[in-house]
Scaffold this active site. Structure first.
Site, mmCIF file in Angstrom:
data_model
loop_
_atom_site.group_PDB
_atom_site.id
_atom_site.type_symbol
_atom_site.label_atom_id
_atom_site.label_comp_id
_atom_site.label_asym_id
_atom_site.label_seq_id
_atom_site.Cartn_x
_atom_site.Cartn_y
_atom_site.Cartn_z
ATOM 1 C CG HIS A 199 -1.982 -0.943 1.198
ATOM 2 N ND1 HIS A 199 -2.845 -1.034 0.140
ATOM 3 C CD2 HIS A 199 -2.361 -1.890 2.073
ATOM 4 C CE1 HIS A 199 -3.702 -1.998 0.377
ATOM 5 N NE2 HIS A 199 -3.430 -2.543 1.544
ATOM 6 N NE ARG A 306 -2.046 -5.534 -15.196
ATOM 7 C CZ ARG A 306 -1.037 -4.779 -15.647
ATOM 8 N NH1 ARG A 306 -0.873 -3.563 -15.198
ATOM 9 N NH2 ARG A 306 -0.196 -5.261 -16.547
ATOM 10 N NE ARG A 342 -6.665 -7.531 -17.392
ATOM 11 C CZ ARG A 342 -5.370 -7.763 -17.191
ATOM 12 N NH1 ARG A 342 -4.578 -7.954 -18.224
ATOM 13 N NH2 ARG A 342 -4.872 -7.789 -15.984
ATOM 14 C CD GLU A 441 -3.357 -11.576 -21.835
ATOM 15 O OE1 GLU A 441 -2.404 -11.012 -21.284
ATOM 16 O OE2 GLU A 441 -4.493 -11.635 -21.325
ATOM 17 C CG ASN A 464 3.381 -7.581 -19.219
ATOM 18 O OD1 ASN A 464 4.211 -6.999 -19.889
ATOM 19 N ND2 ASN A 464 2.593 -6.965 -18.364
ATOM 20 C CG ASP A 465 0.154 -13.060 -19.560
ATOM 21 O OD1 ASP A 465 0.871 -13.797 -18.854
ATOM 22 O OD2 ASP A 465 -0.753 -12.362 -19.095
ATOM 23 N NE ARG A 475 3.385 -11.579 -16.158
ATOM 24 C CZ ARG A 475 2.260 -10.943 -16.463
ATOM 25 N NH1 ARG A 475 1.445 -11.422 -17.380
ATOM 26 N NH2 ARG A 475 1.934 -9.823 -15.886
ATOM 27 C CB CYS A 512 -2.074 -2.618 -22.511
ATOM 28 S SG CYS A 512 -2.717 -4.285 -22.403
HETATM 29 C C1 PEP Z 1 0.068 -8.464 -20.353
HETATM 30 O O1 PEP Z 1 -0.001 -9.684 -20.210
HETATM 31 O O2 PEP Z 1 0.902 -7.896 -21.083
HETATM 32 C C2 PEP Z 1 -0.851 -7.587 -19.607
HETATM 33 C C3 PEP Z 1 -0.903 -6.297 -19.849
HETATM 34 O O3 PEP Z 1 -1.630 -8.151 -18.659
HETATM 35 P P1 PEP Z 1 -1.126 -8.615 -17.196
HETATM 36 O O4 PEP Z 1 0.275 -8.060 -17.007
HETATM 37 O O5 PEP Z 1 -2.101 -8.060 -16.249
HETATM 38 O O6 PEP Z 1 -1.167 -10.094 -17.313
HETATM 39 MG MG MG Z 2 -1.704 -10.600 -19.307
#
Ligand code: PEP
Ligand code: MG
Length: 587
Positions: A199, A306, A342, A441, A464-465, A475, A512
């Protein structure tokens, strides 16, 4: 300065909120209370149950009062955390277990509270997600409050924090942090505990207060009145720094402020290349507290909200009404700019805080995100209803995460339509139809992007995914982090395919993932043809600066040359070198 107790020294922690600040230390003493452990006789049980009842009621009242104290200003959303603490005081998992221990094991209330708190925290231990681990601290905050009330101790000290002080604490409770935000007098924050998603870190970032968390034994090393200087970018804490160190730090501070100013000066300017290619830069957010900062940094919309973070920080699920109020607030704050909500990316290692603590054997490939929602229809419908109701308040876009095939998208859309007609029949107001898109993703979604584009209103690439799944790299696993390469040729090719499928179907395509916020990748993403990039607030100005100095034609050529190379290292090196040539600031 003659009263300084400590010699010059340095501590290293986690840079949680950027910036450099210095000031006199204000050490907030929030050490754990000692818990008396007593056995009860049968006759004492009744009285002990009364004691715990009173302490719980008092704790609830204090939290309510505190919440009201801070809810009028911008700290309103922080009040939600206090509300989550109140919910824990009413949660049967907590209250019934404490009562049971008092009645059956015949132990005193303080001991029982600690034992139940330990049990709850233990459940969080088994979840490897950092955010979740941080939530164990919340259990302690609530338990501490109850125990202090049982012992008749003062709970919320109305401390006067001197203006410009550096607050040093073992940990900050959300209550402490909330009051600090409201009164906003502190220059910087240093805590012994905490990580990037605690926090304190979130609140500090949202308010632009430099902070270092996880700084070991800072609260023991630092004495009140010590001069403390922190570098929130590097996670450095200097105690009673020398004149030379101070001069260096002041120089860092000057440069940081200068680059912030220069970057912020572009706030209202478009992210447009010198040859007229316009990108839209949006913000990623987890908490409503981040909105002011996103707007201040020039977010043109929210590219990724998110929403699962609304579900994680609490013992019970948020109701439809609570979700609706949250989404409404985001939509209204963005004043007509697009807000991409999302749906829950829950499951795997992010499990709602009410009951499910079992670990899946392979969480990243398990019941996660949209799959989780389709397997938990009530939860999904509650969220969809809240979103539909909120759609009257702004420019909403809805996005489903981790789609791996067309059937999932169809199923999710049909749930949405089901909820839409249900609300319609009940006469509940809903806004006009809004775009419904998907996160691309998974490699499977990337491979059939052309088909998905026929039924999705937009794409948002989650690198990211996408990187995790295409390169087969967990990851979260440090051991394989060296293989996590956004510029791997396979990732570039997948992105090329996704963008061209979107363009062919004439639907917008966004990125994103974290990659969007790294200025080193800005030319590559400009060349690939994304319409929007979405990132955290602090990253927007730097990416915009690069785009505004870039030429799309040059970027396209650069990408073409990069994709002639093969290994991720070669491509990475080439891009960095070329970026340096173009954008490195002269000494
Ligand atoms: C991603 O996977 O790039 C993404 C933006 O979603 P998250 O990081 O929440 O999985
Ligand atoms: Mg993701």
């Amino acid at each position: 300065m003659s009263t300084q107790a400590n010699p010059t020294s340095t501590l290293k922690g986690i840079g949680a909120s950027p910036g450099v600040a210095m000031g006199s230390a204000f050490v907030l003493d929030r050490k754990r209370v000692r818990t008396p452990k007593l056995r009860l006789s049968a006759e004492e049980v009744e009285q002990e149950l009364m004691r715990i009842k009173t302490a719980l009621e008092l704790s609830d009242y204090q939290l309510l009062e505190l919440k009201e104290r801070i809810s009028h200003g911008e700290a309103h959303d922080h009040a939600l955390i206090l509300e989550a603490h109140r919910l824990m005081l009413h949660d049967p998992m907590f209250v019934d277990d404490v009562r049971k221990l008092i009645a059956q094991d015949r132990i005193n209330a303080e001991w029982a509270v600690r034992r139940v708190a330990r049990k709850i925290k233990h459940m969080f231990d088994n979840i490897p997600d950092e955010y979740f681990r941080e939530r164990r601290a919340d259990v302690d905050f609530v338990a501490d409050r109850v125990v202090r009330n049982l012992l008749g101790q003062v709970v919320d000290v109305d401390v006067e924090i001197p203006h410009g002080a550096v607050v040093v604490a073992h940990d900050l409770s959300p209550a402490d942090a909330a009051v600090m935000i409201k009164e906003a007098r502190v220059a910087a924050i240093v805590t012994d505990l905490g990580g990037q998603t605690s926090h304190t870190a979130i609140v500090a970032r949202a308010r632009g207060i430099p902070a270092v968390v996880g700084a070991g034994k800072a609260s023991e090393h630092i004495s009140p009145g010590d001069m403390v200087a922190i570098d929130g970018n590097r996670g450095m804490v200097l105690i009673n720094p020398s004149q030379q160190q101070l001069a260096l730090l002041r120089e860092t501070q000057r440069r940081f402020e200068e680059s912030e100013q220069a970057a912020l000066a572009t706030r209202d300017l478009p992210a447009e290349s010198i040859d007229g290619h316009r990108l839209r830069l949006n913000g990623n957010m987890e908490f409503v507290e981040e909105l002011p900062s996103l707007i201040a940094h020039g977010a043109e919309g929210i590219g990724l909200y998110r929403t699962e973070f609304l579900f994680l920080d609490r013992p019970t699920l948020p109701t439809e009404e609570e979700q609706y109020r949250c989404y409404k607030q985001v939509l209204e704050s963005m004043k007509g700019r697009p807000v991409t909500i999302r749906t829950l990316d829950m499951g795997g290692d992010k499990v709602p805080g009410n009951k499910k603590f079992e670990r899946e054997p392979n969480p990243a490939l398990g019941l996660r995100a949209l799959r989780y929602c389709l397997a938990n229809r009530d939860l999904f419908r509650t969220q969809l209803r809240a979103v539909l109701r909120a759609s009257v308040h702004g420019n909403l876009r809805l996005m489903f995460p981790l789609v791996s095939g067309l059937s999932e998208l169809r199923e999710a859309r049909s749930e949405l339509e089901h909820c839409r007609s249900e609300l319609g029949r009940a006469g509940v107001p809903i806004g006009p139809r809004f775009p419904v898109g998907i996160m691309v993703e998974t490699p499977s979604a990337a491979m059939i992007a052309d088909r998905l584009a026929q039924e999705a209103d937009f794409f948002s690439v989650g690198t990211n995914d996408l990187i995790q799944y295409s390169l087969a790299i967990d990851r979260q696993n440090r051991d394989v982090a060296y293989l996590y390469k956004p510029l791997h040729l396979s990732v570039l090719r997948l992105m090329q395919g996704i963008v061209s499928a979107a363009k062919a179907a004439r639907i917008p395509v966004t990125l994103c993932g974290e990659m969007a916020g790294d200025p080193n990748y800005a030319l590559v993403l400009l060349a690939l043809g994304f319409d929007d990039l979405s990132m955290t607030a602090g990253q927007i100005p730097a990416v915009k600066q690069v785009i505004r100095k870039a030429s799309r034609a040059d970027a396209v050529q650069l990408l073409e040359n990069a994709m002639q190379l093969t290994t991720a290292e070669e491509i990475e090196r080439f891009i960095r070198m070329e970026m340096d040539k173009r954008f490195a600031t002269e000494p």
